[in-house]
Design a protein around this motif. Structure first.
Motif, PDB file in Angstrom:
ATOM      1  N   PRO A 290       0.823  -1.209   0.000  1.00 21.39           N
ATOM      2  CA  PRO A 290       0.000   0.000   0.000  1.00 21.39           C
ATOM      3  C   PRO A 290       0.853   1.254   0.000  1.00 21.39           C
ATOM      4  O   PRO A 290       2.036   1.214   0.352  1.00 21.39           O
ATOM      5  CB  PRO A 290      -0.806  -0.125   1.297  1.00 21.39           C
ATOM      6  N   TYR A 291       0.266   2.358  -0.399  1.00 21.57           N
ATOM      7  CA  TYR A 291       0.910   3.683  -0.361  1.00 21.57           C
ATOM      8  C   TYR A 291       2.192   3.757  -1.194  1.00 21.57           C
ATOM      9  O   TYR A 291       3.136   4.442  -0.848  1.00 21.57           O
ATOM     10  CB  TYR A 291       1.219   4.087   1.088  1.00 21.57           C
ATOM     11  N   THR A 292       2.229   3.033  -2.298  1.00 22.73           N
ATOM     12  CA  THR A 292       3.420   3.071  -3.146  1.00 22.73           C
ATOM     13  C   THR A 292       3.137   3.591  -4.546  1.00 22.73           C
ATOM     14  O   THR A 292       4.062   4.009  -5.243  1.00 22.73           O
ATOM     15  CB  THR A 292       4.062   1.666  -3.267  1.00 22.73           C
ATOM     16  N   GLN A 293       1.880   3.561  -4.997  1.00 20.33           N
ATOM     17  CA  GLN A 293       1.566   4.036  -6.342  1.00 20.33           C
ATOM     18  C   GLN A 293       0.072   4.291  -6.447  1.00 20.33           C
ATOM     19  O   GLN A 293      -0.701   3.919  -5.553  1.00 20.33           O
ATOM     20  CB  GLN A 293       2.001   3.013  -7.400  1.00 20.33           C
ATOM     21  N   GLY A 294      -0.334   4.928  -7.558  1.00 20.45           N
ATOM     22  CA  GLY A 294      -1.740   5.219  -7.779  1.00 20.45           C
ATOM     23  C   GLY A 294      -2.312   4.517  -8.988  1.00 20.45           C
ATOM     24  O   GLY A 294      -3.466   4.762  -9.352  1.00 20.45           O
ATOM     25  N   GLU A 295      -1.524   3.647  -9.621  1.00 15.24           N
ATOM     26  CA  GLU A 295      -1.958   2.965 -10.838  1.00 15.24           C
ATOM     27  C   GLU A 295      -2.083   1.464 -10.589  1.00 15.24           C
ATOM     28  O   GLU A 295      -1.222   0.851  -9.951  1.00 15.24           O
ATOM     29  CB  GLU A 295      -0.960   3.203 -11.980  1.00 15.24           C
ATOM     30  N   PHE A 296      -3.150   0.870 -11.114  1.00 12.11           N
ATOM     31  CA  PHE A 296      -3.302  -0.574 -11.037  1.00 12.11           C
ATOM     32  C   PHE A 296      -2.174  -1.267 -11.812  1.00 12.11           C
ATOM     33  O   PHE A 296      -1.676  -0.736 -12.816  1.00 12.11           O
ATOM     34  CB  PHE A 296      -4.634  -1.001 -11.649  1.00 12.11           C
ATOM     35  N   CYS A 297      -1.817  -2.455 -11.366  1.00  8.81           N
ATOM     36  CA  CYS A 297      -0.858  -3.283 -12.106  1.00  8.81           C
ATOM     37  C   CYS A 297      -1.590  -3.915 -13.283  1.00  8.81           C
ATOM     38  O   CYS A 297      -2.473  -4.765 -13.100  1.00  8.81           O
ATOM     39  CB  CYS A 297      -0.283  -4.367 -11.192  1.00  8.81           C
ATOM     40  N   ILE A 298      -1.220  -3.547 -14.488  1.00 12.08           N
ATOM     41  CA  ILE A 298      -1.909  -4.041 -15.684  1.00 12.08           C
ATOM     42  C   ILE A 298      -1.429  -5.443 -16.058  1.00 12.08           C
ATOM     43  O   ILE A 298      -2.100  -6.176 -16.785  1.00 12.08           O
ATOM     44  CB  ILE A 298      -1.712  -3.055 -16.863  1.00 12.08           C
ATOM     45  N   GLY A 299      -0.279  -5.848 -15.536  1.00 15.95           N
ATOM     46  CA  GLY A 299       0.192  -7.210 -15.778  1.00 15.95           C
ATOM     47  C   GLY A 299      -0.469  -8.237 -14.894  1.00 15.95           C
ATOM     48  O   GLY A 299      -0.293  -9.445 -15.093  1.00 15.95           O
ATOM     49  N   ASN A 300      -1.234  -7.800 -13.917  1.00 14.83           N
ATOM     50  CA  ASN A 300      -1.873  -8.690 -12.953  1.00 14.83           C
ATOM     51  C   ASN A 300      -3.306  -8.974 -13.393  1.00 14.83           C
ATOM     52  O   ASN A 300      -4.136  -8.072 -13.477  1.00 14.83           O
ATOM     53  CB  ASN A 300      -1.853  -8.018 -11.571  1.00 14.83           C
ATOM     54  N   ASP A 301      -3.651 -10.226 -13.665  1.00 15.84           N
ATOM     55  CA  ASP A 301      -5.008 -10.572 -14.089  1.00 15.84           C
ATOM     56  C   ASP A 301      -6.049 -10.223 -13.023  1.00 15.84           C
ATOM     57  O   ASP A 301      -7.211  -9.945 -13.347  1.00 15.84           O
ATOM     58  CB  ASP A 301      -5.093 -12.063 -14.423  1.00 15.84           C
ATOM     59  N   SER A 302      -5.625 -10.219 -11.764  1.00 18.87           N
ATOM     60  CA  SER A 302      -6.558  -9.883 -10.688  1.00 18.87           C
ATOM     61  C   SER A 302      -7.068  -8.453 -10.815  1.00 18.87           C
ATOM     62  O   SER A 302      -8.167  -8.138 -10.346  1.00 18.87           O
ATOM     63  CB  SER A 302      -5.875 -10.067  -9.324  1.00 18.87           C
ATOM     64  N   THR A 303      -6.270  -7.580 -11.430  1.00 19.09           N
ATOM     65  CA  THR A 303      -6.711  -6.199 -11.658  1.00 19.09           C
ATOM     66  C   THR A 303      -7.975  -6.171 -12.498  1.00 19.09           C
ATOM     67  O   THR A 303      -8.939  -5.459 -12.176  1.00 19.09           O
ATOM     68  CB  THR A 303      -5.592  -5.396 -12.359  1.00 19.09           C
ATOM     69  N   PHE A 304      -8.011  -6.957 -13.562  1.00 20.99           N
ATOM     70  CA  PHE A 304      -9.172  -6.954 -14.446  1.00 20.99           C
ATOM     71  C   PHE A 304     -10.358  -7.670 -13.815  1.00 20.99           C
ATOM     72  O   PHE A 304     -11.513  -7.311 -14.062  1.00 20.99           O
ATOM     73  CB  PHE A 304      -8.790  -7.558 -15.796  1.00 20.99           C
ATOM     74  N   VAL A 305     -10.086  -8.666 -12.976  1.00 20.44           N
ATOM     75  CA  VAL A 305     -11.170  -9.295 -12.217  1.00 20.44           C
ATOM     76  C   VAL A 305     -11.836  -8.246 -11.327  1.00 20.44           C
ATOM     77  O   VAL A 305     -13.066  -8.135 -11.279  1.00 20.44           O
ATOM     78  CB  VAL A 305     -10.640 -10.469 -11.376  1.00 20.44           C
ATOM     79  N   PHE A 306     -11.004  -7.458 -10.630  1.00 20.00           N
ATOM     80  CA  PHE A 306     -11.524  -6.406  -9.758  1.00 20.00           C
ATOM     81  C   PHE A 306     -12.321  -5.378 -10.549  1.00 20.00           C
ATOM     82  O   PHE A 306     -13.448  -5.020 -10.182  1.00 20.00           O
ATOM     83  CB  PHE A 306     -10.374  -5.720  -9.019  1.00 20.00           C
ATOM     84  N   MET A 307     -11.747  -4.879 -11.639  1.00 23.92           N
ATOM     85  CA  MET A 307     -12.419  -3.854 -12.434  1.00 23.92           C
ATOM     86  C   MET A 307     -13.766  -4.350 -12.948  1.00 23.92           C
ATOM     87  O   MET A 307     -14.781  -3.637 -12.894  1.00 23.92           O
ATOM     88  CB  MET A 307     -11.537  -3.449 -13.610  1.00 23.92           C
ATOM     89  N   GLU A 308     -13.806  -5.576 -13.440  1.00 24.71           N
ATOM     90  CA  GLU A 308     -15.052  -6.112 -13.981  1.00 24.71           C
ATOM     91  C   GLU A 308     -16.072  -6.373 -12.877  1.00 24.71           C
ATOM     92  O   GLU A 308     -17.270  -6.135 -13.052  1.00 24.71           O
ATOM     93  CB  GLU A 308     -14.760  -7.380 -14.788  1.00 24.71           C
ATOM     94  N   ASP A 309     -15.598  -6.856 -11.725  1.00 27.64           N
ATOM     95  CA  ASP A 309     -16.502  -7.041 -10.581  1.00 27.64           C
ATOM     96  C   ASP A 309     -17.160  -5.717 -10.196  1.00 27.64           C
ATOM     97  O   ASP A 309     -18.373  -5.648  -9.960  1.00 27.64           O
ATOM     98  CB  ASP A 309     -15.728  -7.590  -9.381  1.00 27.64           C
ATOM     99  N   VAL A 310     -16.346  -4.687 -10.098  1.00 29.77           N
ATOM    100  CA  VAL A 310     -16.862  -3.375  -9.714  1.00 29.77           C
ATOM    101  C   VAL A 310     -17.851  -2.868 -10.757  1.00 29.77           C
ATOM    102  O   VAL A 310     -18.956  -2.407 -10.422  1.00 29.77           O
ATOM    103  CB  VAL A 310     -15.706  -2.368  -9.525  1.00 29.77           C
ATOM    104  N   LEU A 311     -17.483  -2.947 -12.024  1.00 33.20           N
ATOM    105  CA  LEU A 311     -18.363  -2.422 -13.073  1.00 33.20           C
ATOM    106  C   LEU A 311     -19.660  -3.222 -13.171  1.00 33.20           C
ATOM    107  O   LEU A 311     -20.709  -2.666 -13.504  1.00 33.20           O
ATOM    108  CB  LEU A 311     -17.634  -2.397 -14.413  1.00 33.20           C
ATOM    109  N   ASN A 312     -19.612  -4.515 -12.876  1.00 34.46           N
ATOM    110  CA  ASN A 312     -20.847  -5.307 -12.860  1.00 34.46           C
ATOM    111  C   ASN A 312     -21.830  -4.761 -11.833  1.00 34.46           C
ATOM    112  O   ASN A 312     -23.031  -4.637 -12.101  1.00 34.46           O
ATOM    113  CB  ASN A 312     -20.535  -6.777 -12.566  1.00 34.46           C
ATOM    114  N   GLU A 313     -21.333  -4.410 -10.644  1.00 35.20           N
ATOM    115  CA  GLU A 313     -22.214  -3.849  -9.624  1.00 35.20           C
ATOM    116  C   GLU A 313     -22.643  -2.432  -9.991  1.00 35.20           C
ATOM    117  O   GLU A 313     -23.788  -2.033  -9.743  1.00 35.20           O
ATOM    118  CB  GLU A 313     -21.530  -3.880  -8.253  1.00 35.20           C
TER     119      GLU A 313
END
Length: 754
Positions: A290-313
């Motif tokens: 935490p507290y190291t950057q403001g950008e999601f890691c685009i190489g991490n598949d979990s990032t897209f899981v999170f983004m899609e989960d959020v957008l679904n709701e």
């Protein structure tokens, strides 16, 4: 931060009983904003009482119900051929309009015995309903509204207002009040900026950490939080500032807006501006901490899981066709050092981190398209191309919007210079702290969202315009209203009224009646200041300055002097531009008609001096963002005002200022001076010092004379400081150096040579 020519006022004559034509200089009884397509006033008034009946065709029963609630009238009755026409009534009728007409078109006929509201669609009836409500609120005596005819339709389909609730949180009742005002002025889109580094504001059931911690920070003041570690707190902690909207609250607000013909578009920031998310879900950061950057890691598949989960709701809460994903101001440093991101670049055959961002945007675009939605984002999403359904919000000037329109993409224009309502409205010394810039209501009104460089086909992709309010320096609802009103009224006319019908003088006259409306709606609006704007233009043929004095107030009595003395009642009254020779101090003030006293004195030094029209060589370039008048800026005989955006202050971004001026002839010079500006919010600082040297031949220069800066960099309020040097020599060449030791912005004004 993400952040006109005047035309004659044209009205058409239609056959009706005793009409008269409104002209821009007339006092009107129908003082609507935005200006309708056609207004004809007739003699007489319609008597509106608490017992006035409302009738509606079945298709408009919902609209009529809202109308009776808003107007405190009895529930609407079905319209029929055997209505009791003996009592003055308001009637909603469905009428077929031409197929080419807008869905928001309507016509209102006000007679002494009946008000007829005609529309083809429910949306058109809504716009007409709020026109009638506005017209009533504008009357000193609300029981009487003037007879006449109003025919209307909008210029643009998208007419928006954006509000950042991340930096400062605003409760639902205030948002409802804001939506009511938007509806009165025919804005139809509320862009809700729900997530950003300072706080996550929407309940996401799959990720409760977002509202238990990421919605709360350690300082009430955004500025204090920003300067003290930018840490998050927890819901229930004594020091916690923040808040969030439950999905139930958000759905209720969506319904509230929809009843008023307003769509709410949510914005969920990605892939940047995500510090609050990464503080509670550090596994989505490249560092894993935490507290190291403001950008999601685009190489991490979990990032897209999170983004899609959020957008679904999010899509379950918001039925809008658009979902805004931000996409702006991404710092790619962490991606360059991240093995996962670099692996993604390799696997997807991407060139660099810029294409990595495009990959992320494309992926979310595809996801939203698959769910029947359209992606909306700030103009950075253009990088790498877009799918046909994506729409661009052009905020960094108009260039992004122009590029997108030429590509065939739809565009919402929202350039900072005209549409950022977090900018100052007057001299910063008289205003609450803001992020910077200067945007008076007249400048908002003067904006045309369709650039002249576009063809008619390209221009068809400009779908509308939006004002943005970023709330770093806006902590309360009262302050927010102060920043929005009356600028929002100007924007409403920019977005609704055709260019041919826009006229600033006419608008300003109508605006005087809307202060009553805002008072009745308890709006804490910005009051027109009694100070004056004094500007001058150099006449190089007559070798004079032509001075113009203008005011925010409506037709004030202005007194002025040209000898530096304060004006009094007996001083000349300003009627037309004044011609002044040489360097002089012009002072002016408004005579208060109530007290009979002179108001605050405004002053401006005219500057027809020995360097006007001289040649300027830039040894280091000026900023491409703040070119002002390019090589003529510093020697055009016009001094700047209190804002670097007035076209008279030239910017130097990162570079030092280093110029050489060649006068038209060898001249006796006594003094050289140049003003610099400091306002630290947008990163504008004084130079470390200003160094002058001069020469007769351009080869042999005097020893440099250095004038030190004495303004501390900690001074955040606006400071304009002259750096001047005594010369007393014959001079043809002048060299001026000003080191930009902060590597931020320097802004220089006219170089005065006496």
């Amino acid at each position: 931060m993400k952040k006109i020519a005047s035309f004659a006022f044209i009205l058409f004559i239609q056959c009706c009983v005793c009409p008269f034509i409104l002209k821009s200089q007339d006092i009107q009884r129908i003082n609507l904003i935005p200006q309708p397509q056609l207004v004809i006033e007739n003699k007489g008034s319609f008597l509106w009482t608490g017992k006035t009946p409302v009738y509606a065709d079945p298709v408009f029963q919902k609209v009529a119900q809202l109308f009776t609630e808003q107007a405190a009238l009895s529930a609407p009755r079905p319209a029929s051929s055997n209505m009791n026409t003996g009592i003055p009534a308001i009637v909603f009728r469905k009428q077929k309009f031409p197929d080419t007409a807008s869905a928001e078109s309507y016509k209102i006929t006000i007679k002494q015995k009946q008000v007829d509201i005609l529309a083809a669609t429910e949306l058109g009836a809504l716009r007409a309903m709020f026109t009638i409500l506005q017209l009533r609120l504008l009357q000193t005596e609300q029981s009487l509204i003037p007879c006449g005819e109003i025919t209307d339709a909008p210029r643009f389909t998208y007419r928006g207002l954006h509000l950042d609730v991340s930096r400062n949180f605003f409760p639902i009742p205030f948002l409802e009040k804001l939506l009511d005002m938007m509806a009165l002025y025919k804005l139809n889109t509320f862009h809700w900026h729900l997530t950003d580094g300072p706080g996550w504001r929407l309940e996401i059931k799959k990720y409760p950490q977002l509202t238990k911690k990421a919605a709360w920070r350690t300082h009430n003041s955004w500025k204090e939080w920003w300067n003290n570690g930018r840490l998050y707190s927890a819901e229930g902690a004594p020091d916690a500032y923040g808040g969030y909207y439950t999905q139930q609250q958000a759905k209720a607000l969506v319904s509230y807006a929809a009843r008023r013909g307003i769509t709410i578009i949510p914005e969920i920031e990605m892939p940047g501006h995500a510090e609050e998310v990464l503080a509670v879900l550090p596994g989505l950061a490249c560092s894993g901490k935490p507290y190291t950057q403001g950008e999601f890691c685009i190489g991490n598949d979990s990032t897209f899981v999170f983004m899609e989960d959020v957008l679904n709701e999010v899509m379950q809460v918001f039925p809008s066709s658009y979902i805004h994903i931000g996409g702006d101001e991404v710092d790619k440093k962490a991606w360059k050092e991240c093995p996962k991101c670099q692996s993604r670049i390799t696997m997807e055959h991407l060139k660099d981190e810029h294409e990595l961002q495009s990959y992320a945007i494309h992926r979310m675009d595809t996801f939203l398209t698959a769910h029947g939605r359209k992606l909306l984002g700030w103009d950075e999403i253009l990088e790498g191309g877009l799918t046909p359904g994506a729409t661009v919000m052009s905020w960094r000037g108009e260039a992004g919007g122009i590029a997108a329109a030429k590509m065939g993409q739809d565009v919402i224009m929202t350039p900072g210079a005209y549409c950022y309502f977090d900018a100052y409205q007057a001299n910063p010394a008289s205003q609450p702290e803001a992020i910077g810039g200067f945007l008076p209501v007249a400048k908002v009104y003067g904006y045309d969202p369709v650039p002249n460089s576009l063809t008619s086909t390209e221009a068809s992709h400009i779908k509308g315009v939006q004002a943005n309010v970023w709330t770093e320096y806006i902590p309360t609802a009262e302050h927010l209203e102060y920043m929005i009103f009356p600028r929002m009224l100007a924007l409403s006319e920019v977005s609704w009224t055709s260019l041919q019908q826009k006229d600033w003088n006419n608008f300003q006259g109508r605006l005087q009646h809307h202060y009553l409306l805002m008072q009745r709606r308890f709006i804490n609006y910005y009051r027109p200041m009694p100070v004056l704007d004094i500007s001058s233009v150099s006449d190089t043929i007559g070798k004079i300055s032509r001075v113009t004095i203008s005011s925010e107030q409506f037709k004030p009595e202005i007194h002025f002097t040209t000898n530096g003395s304060d004006p009094v009642k007996g001083s000349p009254i300003y009627m037309a531009p004044i011609e002044v020779k040489g360097i002089a101090t012009i002072k002016a003030a408004i005579l208060n008609p109530v007290t009979g006293k002179m108001g605050p004195v405004s002053a401006r030094q005219t500057a027809y001096h020995k360097a006007v029209g001289a040649s300027v060589k830039y040894n280091l370039p000026f900023s491409n963002s703040y070119v002002a008048l390019r090589e003529y800026t510093l020697v055009n005989g016009q001094t700047g005002s209190f804002t670097y955006g007035d076209g008279q202050w030239q910017g130097f971004e990162g570079n030092d200022m280093d110029i050489t001026i060649e006068l038209q002839q060898l001249s006796d010079v006594n003094k050289i001076a140049v003003n610099f500006m400091q306002i630290t919010g947008p990163g504008v600082y004084m130079p470390a010092y200003v160094e002058y040297s001069w020469s007769k031949d351009g080869k042999n220069f005097s020893s440099p004379v250095r004038i030190a800066n004495i303004v501390p960099e900690t001074e955040s309020k606006l400071v304009i400081k002259p750096f001047e040097v005594m010369v007393n020599d014959k001079v043809k060449f002048i060299r001026i150096k000003a080191p930009n030791d902060k590597h931020a912005f320097l802004f220089a004004d006219e170089v005065l040579v006496n």
